[in-house]
Design an enzyme around this catalytic site. Structure first.
Site, PDB file in Angstrom:
ATOM      1  N   ASP A 412     112.336  60.520  69.095  1.00 59.07           N
ATOM      2  CA  ASP A 412     111.525  59.294  69.128  1.00 59.07           C
ATOM      3  C   ASP A 412     111.057  58.963  67.702  1.00 59.07           C
ATOM      4  OD1 ASP A 412     110.079  57.162  70.196  1.00 59.07           O
ATOM      5  OD2 ASP A 412     108.339  58.406  70.733  1.00 59.07           O
ATOM      6  N   GLU A 415     112.671  55.349  63.473  1.00 61.77           N
ATOM      7  CA  GLU A 415     113.100  54.108  62.773  1.00 61.77           C
ATOM      8  C   GLU A 415     113.040  54.261  61.261  1.00 61.77           C
ATOM      9  OE1 GLU A 415     110.916  54.268  65.335  1.00 61.77           O
ATOM     10  OE2 GLU A 415     112.499  53.736  66.748  1.00 61.77           O
ATOM     11  N   ASP A 486     110.182  50.815  74.051  1.00 56.93           N
ATOM     12  CA  ASP A 486     108.991  50.476  74.834  1.00 56.93           C
ATOM     13  C   ASP A 486     109.063  49.083  75.436  1.00 56.93           C
ATOM     14  OD1 ASP A 486     108.244  52.945  74.064  1.00 56.93           O
ATOM     15  OD2 ASP A 486     106.797  52.282  72.558  1.00 56.93           O
TER      16      ASP A 486
HETATM   17  O1  MIG Z   1     103.895  55.645  69.731  1.00 60.90           O
HETATM   18  O2  MIG Z   1     105.677  59.790  72.647  1.00 60.90           O
HETATM   19  O3  MIG Z   1     109.064  54.890  72.869  1.00 60.90           O
HETATM   20  O4  MIG Z   1     108.889  56.512  75.138  1.00 60.90           O
HETATM   21  O5  MIG Z   1     106.481  57.911  75.521  1.00 60.90           O
HETATM   22  C1  MIG Z   1     104.377  55.923  70.996  1.00 60.90           C
HETATM   23  C2  MIG Z   1     104.959  58.750  73.217  1.00 60.90           C
HETATM   24  C3  MIG Z   1     105.291  57.091  70.914  1.00 60.90           C
HETATM   25  C4  MIG Z   1     107.104  55.911  71.971  1.00 60.90           C
HETATM   26  C5  MIG Z   1     108.282  56.057  72.881  1.00 60.90           C
HETATM   27  C6  MIG Z   1     107.785  56.374  74.259  1.00 60.90           C
HETATM   28  C7  MIG Z   1     106.979  57.639  74.240  1.00 60.90           C
HETATM   29  C8  MIG Z   1     105.799  57.475  73.278  1.00 60.90           C
HETATM   30  N1  MIG Z   1     106.291  57.125  71.950  1.00 60.90           N
END
Ligand code: MIG
Length: 790
Positions: A412, A415, A486
């Site tokens: 996650d 980017e 998201d």
């Molecule tokens: O700033 O890890 O897209 O699936 O549950 C949020 C917490 C961070 C973004 C991800 C989401 C995940 C969440 N993350």
């Protein structure tokens, strides 16, 4: 073209050319151009505007031995002739590409750039934005092509909006924007600078291999041309000829890599949440799924399993003994996948931080000091994934998670996301000796992290890695699956997910999915019921939702919602053998599981802009309901086939719109006449019920055409299939006065062979059924054959 780029993109007159192997090197007055003929239908155009070497992150080991082309002089230029294409190149490096019949496919635009008019008042309102934020003069690389008649555009990876991208402008700059993604968003988490152009039944693709910020304007600037451009980097693009979209995708995935065959359990239902943040809660979810007999293979742990968001650690208060807990879950048939972010907590004494710092593994500012921003753990530093040593280190660390029992890794925030403003342009990365700044590294950061993860998981497990990533670049499909980040629990986002996933599939990212039920905002029972009807057909089938939103598990609403979830999750499990077959096909030819109708029915123009229907592999058409309260919907059935309603077995001719009633528990599904669908038993998880038999549903065509189907079986997890250890059943149906089915085991290298195959024959119309030469008895449409293939 604006003044500035005119300078940048000036080539002048063609002076000379020479041919070296499969490269035609053309000298223009101002610049040198390299044109590489990859095969009869793919040509690469390369101009080293930024640096001499290509430094591609997407392109792997290309076969480089095609010499079957001619180069001839023509007035003001040259032409390259392959078996399939004629490519004419003129002064100013203008390129026109024709097929062998002389049909113009793609021509450079020669006119002035002339943006449609905008009129401004004294000040700008947020509402008046709707154009790209860049001035044209910001582009250092810019290529514009003439808009041909009746053009449609697809691909571009994960973009909002509709299936056909004509008339829109998109930007590739991996972005985590928490606002609800809507049509006005020109960028999201992923950058795939690739599109398919389709005009008059001729398709081609353009892959612009540049990972700086790139722009694609598909006739928004002006309807006479479309362009692709970048703020920096080289001009490096591939023209890929179809004429079928299928062939374009095959070519694109030859360049950037195919999605590898996944482990079979990854195709089951997956349950996620931000967060199941204690052992009790996770075990409660697991046992509820089993008690209610809602099939599920995978449970996720989001960021709260970590000790203070330190990557590669466990919070031992919430999860006292992860190994023991995961063992227990494995025994119940669950796999566990854990999330990880790139950001490493700044924390003296924390092993990962200390080690990375000592070895210089983090990105720096321009003076070489480790760059710090903020993410979940507070102050955090960014591993330099462009450096192969850093990737090796990150790969090695995967073992920490694998040793505690997890079966897959979810990447996650890559980017990369940051809480204290974006990373400045001058954050520096070390691309194995080439220093690159953030502008160049940004769009491949997640891609390189996924690569490191894939390699590490492969090494630690010896199995086919399951990796999920949010950010990606062209070619990430070799390493990882993706989800679309998201989204929100809104009907709009359910609607949007269909064209988004179809375009991701056309962009090589065949293993993809959205958060079923929606991530942000509160879901409703009705919305989840409709979403699961889509999710059941998407490769990655995961229900996930954000912290603070209300519970979203299949049973969280009411009995009806639970039953509908169960019905479609069970249908998914029934279809696993078929879906696995399609994934195997995809690993060889790039054809995505979820795909737009035009992929299979390109000669039927009615399919070109269908946003709310899709094909699941070659044989299943899904027309889900994506509107609240909709009691009936119209469905287009493509031409040239008969379609059989999966629920009622009614038959429809293709090439027409029909209306179907859509009560909440019903998602219209059609099976193509004259096809086979292998189906498995419904089970709580894949592999729960071991069995040596298979059921094949036969949907006969009413036009007496023959059918062939390849069914694939292997151990579902290891790499032995690469050595040929799999079974491949070739099943042929001849539909004449009799129905004759012939089963051939054309590859038999995997031990487990079916002892029985059961055929369920729909639309048999009292015909005699002959299997492998023997007339068989059909009772209630069912027939058995023992020892089906020798
Ligand atoms: O700033 O890890 O897209 O699936 O549950 C949020 C917490 C961070 C973004 C991800 C989401 C995940 C969440 N993350």
């Amino acid at each position: 073209m604006g003044k500035y780029q005119e300078e940048k993109m000036k080539f002048g007159k063609m002076l000379s050319h020479k041919i070296e192997n499969n490269i035609i090197n053309i000298r223009f007055q101002e610049k040198a151009v390299f044109i590489k003929v990859l095969n009869s239908y793919i040509i690469n155009f390369f101009v080293p505007l930024h640096r001499e070497e290509r430094n591609s992150k997407a392109v792997g080991n290309l076969k480089d031995d095609y010499y079957d082309f001619k180069v001839e002089n023509i007035t003001n230029g040259i032409q390259i002739i392959t078996e399939k294409l004629v490519c004419k190149i003129y002064d100013e490096f203008k390129v026109d590409i024709y097929d062998k019949r002389g049909t113009l496919l793609c021509a450079d635009y020669r006119g002035e750039s002339k943006p449609f008019k905008r009129r401004y008042g004294d000040y700008m309102l947020a509402e008046s934005e709707g154009h790209s934020l860049r001035e044209e003069s910001d582009y250092k690389v810019y290529v514009s092509k003439r808009m041909e008649e009746e053009m449609y555009f697809y691909g571009f990876g994960e973009k909002t909006g509709h299936l056909n991208k004509k008339g829109y402008h998109y930007v590739n700059w991996n972005t985590d924007n928490p606002k609800p993604h809507g049509e006005t968003f020109d960028r999201l988490y992923k950058s795939i600078p690739f599109f398919v152009g389709l005009s008059k039944d001729n398709a081609f693709g353009i892959f612009f291999d540049n990972h700086f910020e790139t722009h694609f304007d598909m006739g928004k600037d002006n309807s006479e041309y479309y362009y692709f451009a970048a703020v920096d980097g080289n001009l490096d693009y591939y023209f890929i000829y179809g004429p079928s979209v299928k062939n374009v995708i095959k070519g694109y995935t030859e360049i950037t890599g195919k999605m590898p065959l996944p482990q079979i359990w990854t195709l089951g239902y997956q349950q996620c949440r931000w967060s199941y943040d204690s052992e009790e809660r996770l075990m409660e979810i697991a046992s509820t799924l089993r008690e209610k007999e809602i099939p599920c293979d995978t449970l996720y742990l989001d960021i709260d399993y970590m000790d203070g968001y330190r990557v590669f650690t466990w919070d031992n208060e919430k999860f006292q003994n992860p190994e023991v807990m995961i063992k227990k879950l494995n025994n119940m048939g669950f796999k566990v996948v854990t999330i990880i972010d790139p950001g490493v907590k700044v924390d003296k004494g924390y092993k990962i931080y200390d080690e990375g710092l000592r070895k210089g593994y983090f990105a720096t500012d321009k003076s070489g000091i480790t760059y710090v921003n903020e993410v979940w753990p507070g102050d955090a530093v960014y591993p330099d994934f462009l450096n192969s040593k850093v990737r090796d280190w990150w790969s090695g660390n995967q073992k920490i998670m694998i040793d505690s029992g997890v079966s897959g890794i979810w990447n996650d925030m890559n980017e990369p996301a940051s809480f204290r403003g974006p990373l400045p342009d001058d954050v520096m990365f070390n691309n194995d000796g080439i220093t690159v700044n953030h502008k160049e590294a940004h769009n491949v950061y997640g891609h390189m992290m996924a690569k490191a993860t894939y390699d590490g998981v492969k090494k630690a497990t010896g199995k086919r890695p399951f990796v999920v990533t949010r950010a990606c670049y062209a070619g990430t499909q070799k390493y990882s699956t993706v989800w679309t980040g998201d989204n929100q629990s809104t009907w709009e986002h359910l609607r949007m997910s269909i064209p988004m996933l179809m375009n991701l599939g056309l962009s090589g990212m065949a293993f993809c999915g959205t958060d079923v039920g929606g991530f942000g905002y509160d879901c409703t029972g009705e919305l989840l019921s409709r979403w699961v009807q889509v999710g059941a057909f998407t490769p990655l089938f995961r229900n996930h939702s954000s912290m603070g939103t209300r519970d979203q598990e299949p049973w969280a609403f009411d009995k009806d919602t639970e039953e509908i979830n169960k019905k479609y999750i069970k249908l998914r499990y029934k279809l696993i053998p078929y879906i696995y077959d399609m994934m195997w096909e995809c690993s060889k030819n790039g054809a995505p599981l979820i795909r737009p109708l035009l992929f299979n029915y390109q000669s039927d123009k009615n399919t070109y802009e269908i946003n709310d229907e899709f094909l699941c592999g070659d044989n299943i058409l899904v027309a889900p309901v994506v509107e609240q309260g909709l009691k009936a919907r119209s469905i287009y059935l493509p031409e040239g086939e008969n379609w059989i309603d999966y629920w009622t077995k009614e038959e429809y001719k293709g090439g027409q719109y029909i209306i179907k009633k859509t009560p909440l528990d019903l998602c219209p599904i059609f099976i193509k006449g004259g096809t086979l669908i292998p189906v498995g038993q419904v089970q709580n998880y894949i592999g729960e019920k071991q069995s040596n038999s298979l059921t094949i549903e036969v949907y006969l065509s009413n036009d007496n055409s023959d059918t062939e189907y390849n069914h694939y079986v292997d151990d579902g997890e290891s790499f032995k299939y690469e050595l040929g250890e799999f079974n491949n059943y070739k099943i042929k149906v001849v539909n004449k006065e009799k129905i004759e089915i012939k089963i051939d085991l054309i590859n038999y290298r995997y031990d487990d062979k079916y002892e029985n195959i059961e055929f369920i024959v729909h639309n048999l119309n009292k015909k005699t059924l002959v299997i492998n030469g023997e007339t068989v008895e059909v009772i209630n449409g069912k027939a058995f054959i023992a020892n089906p293939a020798r």
